[in-house]
Design a protein around this motif. Structure first.
Motif, short mmCIF file in Angstrom:
data_model
loop_
_atom_site.label_atom_id
_atom_site.label_comp_id
_atom_site.label_asym_id
_atom_site.label_seq_id
_atom_site.Cartn_x
_atom_site.Cartn_y
_atom_site.Cartn_z
N GLN A 279 0.53 -1.01 0.33
CA GLN A 279 0.74 0.14 0.02
C GLN A 279 0.94 1.32 0.37
O GLN A 279 0.42 2.49 -0.95
CB GLN A 279 -1.18 0.09 1.19
N ALA A 280 2.15 1.27 0.94
CA ALA A 280 2.60 2.43 0.44
C ALA A 280 3.52 2.93 -0.36
O ALA A 280 3.46 3.61 -0.96
CB ALA A 280 4.19 1.56 2.00
N GLU A 281 3.57 1.19 -1.01
CA GLU A 281 4.33 1.99 -2.56
C GLU A 281 3.21 2.13 -3.33
O GLU A 281 3.91 3.04 -4.25
CB GLU A 281 5.18 0.58 -3.28
N THR A 282 2.24 1.46 -3.42
CA THR A 282 1.53 2.02 -3.69
C THR A 282 0.79 3.67 -4.28
O THR A 282 1.22 4.50 -5.20
CB THR A 282 0.14 1.08 -4.63
N PHE A 283 0.82 4.53 -3.07
CA PHE A 283 0.26 5.66 -2.68
C PHE A 283 1.81 6.58 -3.61
O PHE A 283 1.72 7.47 -4.06
CB PHE A 283 0.17 5.66 -1.61
N VAL B 101 14.74 3.09 -3.62
CA VAL B 101 13.84 4.19 -2.95
C VAL B 101 13.36 3.33 -1.25
O VAL B 101 13.66 4.16 -0.58
CB VAL B 101 13.16 4.51 -3.47
N MET B 102 12.92 2.75 -1.25
CA MET B 102 11.93 2.60 0.25
C MET B 102 12.95 2.06 1.25
O MET B 102 12.87 2.56 2.46
CB MET B 102 11.20 0.74 -0.21
N PRO B 103 14.01 0.93 0.94
CA PRO B 103 15.28 1.04 1.90
C PRO B 103 15.86 1.75 2.40
O PRO B 103 16.15 2.47 3.55
CB PRO B 103 16.04 0.20 1.36
N ALA B 104 16.06 3.46 1.24
CA ALA B 104 16.09 4.68 2.26
C ALA B 104 15.20 5.24 2.97
O ALA B 104 16.10 5.76 3.88
CB ALA B 104 17.38 5.00 0.69
N LEU B 105 14.70 5.37 2.54
CA LEU B 105 13.43 5.95 3.07
C LEU B 105 13.08 5.29 4.06
O LEU B 105 12.57 6.02 5.21
CB LEU B 105 12.04 5.76 1.93
N ARG B 106 12.96 3.20 4.46
CA ARG B 106 13.01 3.50 5.94
C ARG B 106 14.16 3.48 7.05
O ARG B 106 14.03 3.51 7.67
CB ARG B 106 12.79 1.64 6.36
N GLU B 107 15.02 3.89 6.12
CA GLU B 107 16.76 4.15 7.42
C GLU B 107 16.39 5.83 7.18
O GLU B 107 17.18 5.99 8.86
CB GLU B 107 18.06 3.82 6.10
N GLN C 237 9.24 4.72 9.97
CA GLN C 237 7.80 4.52 10.22
C GLN C 237 7.08 5.39 8.77
O GLN C 237 5.49 4.58 8.55
CB GLN C 237 6.85 5.36 11.29
N ALA C 238 7.91 4.71 7.73
CA ALA C 238 7.36 5.59 6.43
C ALA C 238 6.70 4.49 6.23
O ALA C 238 5.44 5.28 5.30
CB ALA C 238 8.64 5.60 5.69
N PRO C 239 6.73 3.36 5.82
CA PRO C 239 5.22 2.65 5.36
C PRO C 239 4.30 2.56 6.41
O PRO C 239 3.28 2.53 5.40
CB PRO C 239 5.89 1.50 5.54
#
Length: 434
Positions: A108-112, A182-188, A192-194
């Protein structure tokens, strides 16, 4: 595989508590795109067989697509459309009413994020709904609030054999680039990003629902009495934002998704437009302004130029209709010999029940037909009814729908007042585009 395992175990436990037996159907789509696709199909079939041996009332179905994308076509979009179409077909054939999908919170986070990067509005940012009615089925995503890590833990705890799709590592696909880079860097940077992005999608769902409700209210105020067009003056009186929102919702109801920039242009141009103005929508359809009414029409030569002596004398609708249609579903029929389509649109009143639709035949206009537009009115010549309703010339030669020798429906005017179904009954109104 985790969702299938959890589902059949829940069904088995319910049956052990005295509840009615609940069969579970595993629907597998073979896209024909990977060299491992046959192995994946066989893996799923073997796993279902093993779980049946453990007491599962489990049935395995497979549908082969054999997709062949054309140059310039989005492989992801083609596969997604084919997959959902195949799932719906298999579910209906198996007698299912509910389809469960295993999307989770990280999906869902990726889709957003993907929708935001594509410039989507509230409807796009809403991402994936937890529950939706579509194709006569209820689609549910029971794990949409669960993180991927919980599902991985479930798989490990129950030692569930599963397959990793090798194409998920291909960075040519936009979602994969987002997931891998993108998501690994965003989580780092934001652990709580997802969760936060999934919550933002939920708020966008609320906003989209409110915008749709507002559009329906505005549509009730600006829709022409015959339901086929919008009153341009009433539409122009709305604020630009509400005008754009109404047009987006109205066109979406006609199966058209248009760019925000196009809606902006139309919202600006409409108040100053002269009668006869047209706005192309796609290769087949356009909006046309005529006598203060904004209507959807086919592009190209008006159908009034079609000679009636070249058209079929009669076409029965029954062979073109499916066995039935769920209340609220629309349908489009191509009539052989006619350069256009008959749209059957669900309505609350002023339509025909399914059995009446199946009894109709389409015939060209010959002259001398009588039609009654209102219950309190009287039958009048069709020509006079067209003039009174302001029906443009290019819509007057649409096929007329008859039951025996009784004219039941004129798509440009609606259903004869004497033939309309009672309010509350599931019903449809025919509309012609051609």
């Amino acid at each position: 595989m985790a969702l299938l395992h959890a589902t059949w175990r829940a069904a088995r436990d319910l049956a052990g508590q005295g509840e009615p037996a609940l069969p579970v159907h595993a629907l597998h789509v073979h896209h024909g795109l990977s060299r491992f696709a046959d192995d994946w199909r066989d893996h799923c079939a073997r796993q279902c067989e093993r779980w049946r041996a453990e007491g599962a009332d489990l049935h395995f179905h497979v549908r082969h697509l054999g997709l062949r994308p054309q140059a310039g076509e989005s492989l992801e979009a083609l596969a997604r459309e084919g997959r959902y179409r195949a799932l719906a077909d298999m579910a209906r054939e198996a007698g299912c009413r509910v389809v469960l999908l295993a999307h989770h919170r990280d999906d869902q986070a990726e889709t957003f994020l993907l929708q935001a990067l594509r410039g989507a509005g509230a409807a796009g940012l809403a991402a994936m709904p937890r529950a939706i009615e579509r194709d006569g089925l209820r689609w549910l995503r029971p794990w949409l609030a669960r993180p991927r890590a919980e599902i991985e833990a479930y798989v490990a705890a129950h030692r569930i054999a599963h397959v990793d799709d090798d194409s998920n590592a291909d960075p040519r696909h936009a979602r994969n680039r987002l997931r891998l880079q993108v998501m690994p860097a965003l989580r780092e940077a934001f652990p709580q990003a997802p969760l936060v992005l999934a919550d933002a999608a939920a708020r966008a769902q609320d906003a989209a629902e409110c915008l749709d409700a507002l559009a329906e209210l505005d549509l009730d105020a600006v829709r022409d009495p015959d339901g086929l067009a919008l009153q341009a003056a009433a539409l122009a009186a709305l604020s630009p934002a509400r005008r754009r929102n109404l047009l987006r919702c109205w066109l979406a109801g006609q199966g058209l998704a248009v760019r925000a920039s196009w809606l902006e242009r139309l919202a600006v141009e409409l108040p100053q437009a002269d009668s006869g103005a047209v706005w192309p929508l796609d290769a087949a359809r356009m909006l046309r302004l005529h006598r203060g009414r904004l209507a959807l029409d086919a592009r190209g030569e008006p159908s009034a130029n079609v000679r009636s002596d070249t058209l079929p004398d009669e076409i029965a609708l029954a062979p073109l209709l499916p066995p039935g249609l769920s209340a609220g579903q629309a349908l489009t029929l191509a009539l052989p010999g006619w350069s256009g389509c008959l749209h059957l649109e669900p309505v609350a009143q002023g339509g025909l029940v399914w059995a009446d639709l199946a009894a109709l035949v389409a015939r060209p206009r010959r002259g001398g037909e009588q039609f009654q537009s209102h219950a309190a009115g009287v039958p009048r010549a069709l020509k006079k009814q067209f003039q009174a309703a302001g029906v443009p010339a290019w819509l007057r030669d649409a096929p007329l729908l008859w039951r025996g020798e009784r004219l039941v429906c004129v798509p440009a005017l609606g259903v004869d007042a004497r033939e309309q179904a009672p309010p509350g009954a599931p019903q449809w109104r025919p509309r012609w585009a051609g």
